[in-house]
Write a protein that holds these residues in place. Structure first.
Motif, PDB file in Angstrom:
ATOM      1  N   ALA A   7      -5.309  12.511   3.895  1.00 39.16           N
ATOM      2  CA  ALA A   7      -6.231  11.452   3.485  1.00 39.16           C
ATOM      3  C   ALA A   7      -7.004  11.795   2.223  1.00 39.16           C
ATOM      4  N   GLY A   8      -7.352  13.092   2.062  1.00 40.65           N
ATOM      5  CA  GLY A   8      -8.082  13.463   0.861  1.00 40.65           C
ATOM      6  C   GLY A   8      -7.305  13.169  -0.403  1.00 40.65           C
ATOM      7  N   LEU A   9      -5.974  13.303  -0.322  1.00 43.76           N
ATOM      8  CA  LEU A   9      -5.136  12.992  -1.479  1.00 43.76           C
ATOM      9  C   LEU A   9      -5.244  11.526  -1.847  1.00 43.76           C
ATOM     10  N   PHE A  10      -5.140  10.691  -0.827  1.00 44.44           N
ATOM     11  CA  PHE A  10      -5.153   9.256  -1.127  1.00 44.44           C
ATOM     12  C   PHE A  10      -6.504   8.798  -1.656  1.00 44.44           C
ATOM     13  N   ALA A  11      -7.573   9.468  -1.218  1.00 48.54           N
ATOM     14  CA  ALA A  11      -8.880   9.155  -1.797  1.00 48.54           C
ATOM     15  C   ALA A  11      -8.913   9.556  -3.265  1.00 48.54           C
ATOM     16  N   ALA A  12      -8.282  10.698  -3.556  1.00 50.06           N
ATOM     17  CA  ALA A  12      -8.258  11.139  -4.954  1.00 50.06           C
ATOM     18  C   ALA A  12      -7.371  10.262  -5.808  1.00 50.06           C
ATOM     19  N   GLN A 101       5.590  14.069  -7.660  1.00 50.03           N
ATOM     20  CA  GLN A 101       6.023  15.403  -7.268  1.00 50.03           C
ATOM     21  C   GLN A 101       5.611  15.770  -5.856  1.00 50.03           C
ATOM     22  N   ILE A 102       4.869  14.891  -5.189  1.00 50.61           N
ATOM     23  CA  ILE A 102       4.358  15.191  -3.854  1.00 50.61           C
ATOM     24  C   ILE A 102       5.373  14.749  -2.817  1.00 50.61           C
ATOM     25  N   GLY A 103       5.664  15.611  -1.858  1.00 53.60           N
ATOM     26  CA  GLY A 103       6.547  15.253  -0.763  1.00 53.60           C
ATOM     27  C   GLY A 103       5.793  14.483   0.307  1.00 53.60           C
ATOM     28  N   ALA A 104       6.414  13.433   0.847  1.00 53.47           N
ATOM     29  CA  ALA A 104       5.777  12.589   1.864  1.00 53.47           C
ATOM     30  C   ALA A 104       6.252  12.993   3.245  1.00 53.47           C
ATOM     31  N   ALA A 105       5.335  12.930   4.233  1.00 54.28           N
ATOM     32  CA  ALA A 105       5.665  13.312   5.608  1.00 54.28           C
ATOM     33  C   ALA A 105       6.447  12.231   6.326  1.00 54.28           C
ATOM     34  N   ASN A 106       6.263  10.967   5.929  1.00 49.55           N
ATOM     35  CA  ASN A 106       6.949   9.869   6.599  1.00 49.55           C
ATOM     36  C   ASN A 106       7.140   8.731   5.599  1.00 49.55           C
ATOM     37  N   GLU A 107       7.798   7.679   6.055  1.00 50.65           N
ATOM     38  CA  GLU A 107       8.100   6.546   5.168  1.00 50.65           C
ATOM     39  C   GLU A 107       6.841   5.822   4.722  1.00 50.65           C
ATOM     40  N   ARG A 108       5.833   5.782   5.584  1.00 55.17           N
ATOM     41  CA  ARG A 108       4.590   5.092   5.216  1.00 55.17           C
ATOM     42  C   ARG A 108       3.898   5.806   4.063  1.00 55.17           C
ATOM     43  N   GLU A 109       3.818   7.168   4.149  1.00 53.59           N
ATOM     44  CA  GLU A 109       3.210   7.915   3.058  1.00 53.59           C
ATOM     45  C   GLU A 109       4.052   7.808   1.787  1.00 53.59           C
ATOM     46  N   LYS A 110       5.355   7.797   1.942  1.00 54.25           N
ATOM     47  CA  LYS A 110       6.219   7.667   0.776  1.00 54.25           C
ATOM     48  C   LYS A 110       5.983   6.338   0.061  1.00 54.25           C
ATOM     49  N   ALA A 111       5.869   5.258   0.828  1.00 56.74           N
ATOM     50  CA  ALA A 111       5.619   3.945   0.219  1.00 56.74           C
ATOM     51  C   ALA A 111       4.282   3.919  -0.501  1.00 56.74           C
ATOM     52  N   LEU A 112       3.250   4.561   0.096  1.00 53.41           N
ATOM     53  CA  LEU A 112       1.935   4.575  -0.534  1.00 53.41           C
ATOM     54  C   LEU A 112       1.954   5.403  -1.815  1.00 53.41           C
ATOM     55  N   LEU A 113       2.653   6.548  -1.791  1.00 52.43           N
ATOM     56  CA  LEU A 113       2.755   7.371  -2.989  1.00 52.43           C
ATOM     57  C   LEU A 113       3.463   6.632  -4.119  1.00 52.43           C
ATOM     58  N   LEU A 114       4.551   5.946  -3.786  1.00 57.99           N
ATOM     59  CA  LEU A 114       5.275   5.194  -4.810  1.00 57.99           C
ATOM     60  C   LEU A 114       4.419   4.076  -5.387  1.00 57.99           C
ATOM     61  N   GLU A 115       3.664   3.418  -4.544  1.00 57.34           N
ATOM     62  CA  GLU A 115       2.796   2.333  -5.021  1.00 57.34           C
ATOM     63  C   GLU A 115       1.729   2.869  -5.963  1.00 57.34           C
ATOM     64  N   ARG A 116       1.100   4.021  -5.593  1.00 57.32           N
ATOM     65  CA  ARG A 116       0.060   4.583  -6.448  1.00 57.32           C
ATOM     66  C   ARG A 116       0.647   5.108  -7.755  1.00 57.32           C
ATOM     67  N   ALA A 117       1.834   5.710  -7.679  1.00 55.22           N
ATOM     68  CA  ALA A 117       2.465   6.212  -8.895  1.00 55.22           C
ATOM     69  C   ALA A 117       2.803   5.078  -9.854  1.00 55.22           C
ATOM     70  N   SER A 118       3.342   3.976  -9.322  1.00 58.01           N
ATOM     71  CA  SER A 118       3.680   2.844 -10.192  1.00 58.01           C
ATOM     72  C   SER A 118       2.427   2.233 -10.804  1.00 58.01           C
ATOM     73  N   GLU A 147      13.010   2.779  -6.083  1.00 57.67           N
ATOM     74  CA  GLU A 147      12.820   3.438  -4.796  1.00 57.67           C
ATOM     75  C   GLU A 147      12.305   2.462  -3.743  1.00 57.67           C
ATOM     76  N   ARG A 148      11.534   1.484  -4.176  1.00 59.71           N
ATOM     77  CA  ARG A 148      10.979   0.480  -3.244  1.00 59.71           C
ATOM     78  C   ARG A 148      11.901  -0.731  -3.101  1.00 59.71           C
ATOM     79  N   LYS A 149      13.084  -0.646  -3.727  1.00 65.50           N
ATOM     80  CA  LYS A 149      14.091  -1.713  -3.658  1.00 65.50           C
ATOM     81  C   LYS A 149      13.598  -3.027  -4.271  1.00 65.50           C
ATOM     82  N   LEU A 150      12.762  -2.915  -5.288  1.00 69.06           N
ATOM     83  CA  LEU A 150      12.330  -4.074  -6.065  1.00 69.06           C
ATOM     84  C   LEU A 150      13.162  -4.079  -7.346  1.00 69.06           C
ATOM     85  N   TRP A 151      14.348  -4.642  -7.228  1.00 69.37           N
ATOM     86  CA  TRP A 151      15.359  -4.455  -8.265  1.00 69.37           C
ATOM     87  C   TRP A 151      15.024  -5.158  -9.570  1.00 69.37           C
TER      88      TRP A 151
END
Length: 747
Positions: A7-12, A101-118, A147-151
């Motif tokens: 959670a601290g990461l997502f706050a940052a 560059q951050i590895g996600a623990a599950n699909e939900r975290e992966k989706a959130l990381l991709l959204e923040r990166a974009s 990655e999010r299949k938004l072609w």
């Protein structure tokens, strides 16, 4: 493998600021990412706290933290860096790369990381001035979208990145995505059942609109210039023939609305088969004339024998049939069998011989009078199918509902009940002594009335207010000759609202007509309000007090007064508007019961205005204007107290737009029906002052006009300014004389 940050990461990461105004100039725009940046701007400031170091120092410390695999502190330091320098695109770009560059623990975290990166990459793209940083930001956007299949946004981002900077790996990724998810041909179909068959090709993206000519990209063997139509994502080749084989080629380069073209040509060999045997009726009209020929048109294709069945619905089953979902709908074989078993009786079954020209629509009249003879009152259902049709309980049959009648019914509903009018269809004369029954939903006869000599019958208001099973549903009319007609009260009424004759809702009980002696007042004046109180029949309501409530534009009650009847239902009230009253629309409501709804209302404006002091006329002796023939305009002005409007400034403009019609050709239409004409606006420069007599004249040339094949009109707008600066405006229009012949059609 990178550590997973919680959670601290997502706050940052919630450290996105709004996009500056200059972002609108960038080619890649995504509303959802811009909205995300605006929403998260507050979080970045809150999480970063007080920033005392410079952005360059914070970036160095962040890189050191990343080298130690301390991503939590590294991202927090980058958040402080973008707070210190929010318009530094390089810092936002580094933040986007770090998130990926951050590895996600599950699909939900992966989706959130991709959204923040974009989102971080989008802000970097919008705020950087470097083409290389723009290209790198777009590459990150393309990869995160993929990655999010938004072609589609992924392809758009990568295409723009390649326009900024060519890179082999990006080009390979773009071409692979384009082959799999870009603009491409999906499927094709052949519409062989139409009288004029066609072949249609479906694409993954929209095609250019109707004004684009796509025929150069379509080749049909044996056809010089094929007829091509476009409907959103579908391209159709028209004008094919049954029983013919065609070779169709869609050429590479076929454009789309997404700035992509067809990558490679596609060849098709298409056979247009003959039409299947088919039968249908020409329409849904269901009243046949009582006198004259009783025929129902039936349209057949590729069959010489049509099987026909006719059923009669009895009077007792009429309500269920007419107000139910079956009426005027095509029925399948199973529904017909159920219909015959429960609500209708078969009165005729047989075959009708028709002509059989290959693939052509053949219209044959089925002679109802010769087949059935004298028709008993009731509703009839005719179903038809070609003899070649296979037995299928669920196949829809051509279905025609009809009755034979000379009685035409119309009904009007109001607070005073249901008004019914019966006329003869053959002569339009009113029909008296017709028995009219009002039937409820539960098939109960609520009341029976007979029309008078004018063909009129009335059902009281109480009969029209039933609910549930007692709600009125059907009107059934029968005369002495057993002529028969019905009218459903549950179908939508004939609506005239699109023709400007909606009227107002008929009031229940008392009705007040409220008005003021004029529509606009100035502060400090007195408004005289008049209200006429009438009952439902328009008769004056005598002796009834009326409460008048005056509201300001902000909805606050300004004055309330109980006004007695001052004669024949008239009520008047004088309302003084204070000098400090707010301007805008004021409202007056009339109540017979202050706790109930108003029975009438009116509005008036309070404005601070100064009346015009000038008047002038704008004329011209010219009958038209063109580029070769300027128009001479004349002005004659005066003050309203009589003196000439001498030495006053003039200004104006010329607007050339499409005209409704061309003079001398009333009713003719010129130019393509879908052509859009953009009006041109030209300021009129160096206009003269009015002379001592308040007159002036000047020539206006037509320097530019829209490129169109439709007739044009030039509208001159001239303003004469008073000494205080206030202007009075007049308009004058002249047709634009065409430079050559025009093609017109009179519909």
């Amino acid at each position: 493998m990178f550590a997973v940050v919680r959670a601290g990461l997502f706050a940052a990461l919630a450290v996105l600021a709004c996009v500056p105004a200059g972002a609108a100039e960038k080619a890649f725009q995504r509303v959802e990412l811009a909205d995300a940046a605006i929403r998260l701007e507050a979080e970045i400031k809150r999480d970063a706290g007080r920033v005392e170091k410079s952005a360059s120092v914070l970036r160095q410390e962040a890189e050191a933290a990343f080298n130690r695999n301390d991503y939590r502190n590294g991202l927090q330091l980058l958040g402080q860096a973008v707070t210190a320098a929010p318009n530094d695109g390089a810092t936002w770009l580094r933040l986007a790369r770090a998130i990926l560059q951050i590895g996600a623990a599950n699909e939900r975290e992966k989706a959130l990381l991709l959204e923040r990166a974009s989102t971080a990459a989008y802000v970097a793209y919008q705020r950087t001035a470097s083409r290389n940083e723009e290209a790198e930001s777009l590459v990150i956007l393309g990869r995160t979208f993929a990655e999010r299949k938004l072609w589609r946004p992924a392809l758009d981002a990568l295409r723009l990145a390649l326009e900024l900077r060519e890179a082999a790996d990006v080009r390979a990724q773009y071409e692979r995505l384009r082959d799999e998810h870009g603009f491409r041909l999906l499927d094709y179909s052949v519409d062989a059942e139409a009288s004029s068959p066609r072949a249609c090709f479906q694409f993954s993206e929209g095609l250019p609109g109707k004004r684009a000519d796509l025929s150069p990209f379509v080749a049909v063997g044996g056809v010089d210039r094929p007829a091509v139509t476009v409907d959103e994502k579908q391209l159709c080749v028209e004008g094919l023939k049954h029983g013919e084989r065609y070779t169709v080629t869609l050429r590479a380069g076929l454009p789309s609305v997404v700035k992509e073209t067809l990558a490679k040509s596609a060849d098709f060999t298409i056979y247009v088969r003959d039409r299947k045997p088919f039968v249908r009726f020409s329409g849904k009209t269901y009243v046949l004339p009582r006198t004259g020929q009783h025929g129902i048109p039936l349209i057949s294709v590729n069959t010489d024998i049509v099987k026909v069945e006719i059923f009669r619905i009895s009077d007792r089953s009429l309500t269920d049939a007419v107000i139910g979902s079956d009426f005027q709908r095509n029925l399948d074989r199973y529904e017909i069998d159920q219909f015959a078993a429960e609500r209708a009786a078969r009165v005729w079954k047989g075959e009708l011989a028709v002509e059989r020209p290959l693939n052509a629509d053949v219209t044959t009249t089925f002679p109802v009078d010769q087949t059935l003879g004298e028709l008993a009152p009731g509703v009839y259902v005719m179903v038809a199918e070609p003899k070649e049709a296979a037995l299928n309980d669920y196949g829809t049959l051509a279905t025609q509902w009809f009755i034979v009648s000379d009685l035409g019914l119309s009904a009007y509903y109001g607070n005073d009940g249901i008004h019914v009018f019966v006329h003869l269809l053959s002569t339009a004369d009113p029909k008296g002594l017709v028995e009219v029954r009002l039937v409820s939903r539960s098939n109960e006869v609520l009341a029976t009335r007979k029309t008078d000599g004018t063909g009129y019958a009335h059902f009281e208001p109480g009969l029209a207010r039933g609910e549930g099973g007692l709600a009125p549903a059907l009107l059934i009319a029968t005369d002495q000759r057993n002529d028969y007609a019905f009218l459903s009260l549950k179908t939508p009424p004939f609506d005239l609202s699109d023709r400007g004759v909606t009227g107002r809702v008929m009031p229940a009980g008392l009705d007040a007509f409220v008005y003021t002696e004029r529509g606009v007042y100035r502060s400090g004046e007195t408004v005289h309000v008049t209200a006429l109180l009438r009952d439902g029949r328009g008769t004056a309501a005598l002796g009834a007090p009326l409460t008048l409530v005056v509201e300001r534009p902000d909805g606050v009650e300004y004055r309330r007064a109980v006004v007695p009847d001052q004669g024949v239902g008239g009520h008047s009230l004088s309302v003084a508007i204070t000098p400090t009253a707010s301007t805008g629309t004021w409202r007056v409501r009339a109540y017979t019961d202050p706790k109930g709804s108003p029975v009438g209302e009116a509005t008036f404006l309070v404005e601070d205005y100064v009346p015009d002091r000038l008047e002038f006329e704008l004329t011209s002796t010219a009958s038209g204007i063109s580029a070769a023939a300027p128009a001479e305009l004349a002005i004659s002005g005066r003050y309203l107290y009589g003196a000439p409007a001498a030495e006053l400034d003039l200004e104006g403009e010329l607007v050339v737009a499409a005209a409704k019609e061309r003079p001398g050709f009333a009713g003719y239409v010129f130019g393509p029906s879908d052509e859009e004409v953009t009006a041109t606006r030209t300021p009129l420069q160096d206009l003269p002052l009015t002379d001592e007599q308040g007159k002036a004249s000047f020539r206006v040339s037509l320097d530019k006009q829209p490129e169109t094949t439709r007739p044009l009109q030039a509208q001159f707008t001239i303003r004469m300014a008073e000494s205080g600066g206030r202007a009075v405006e007049r308009k004058f229009a002249l047709p634009v004389v065409p430079s050559g012949p025009m093609i017109g059609v009179k519909p």
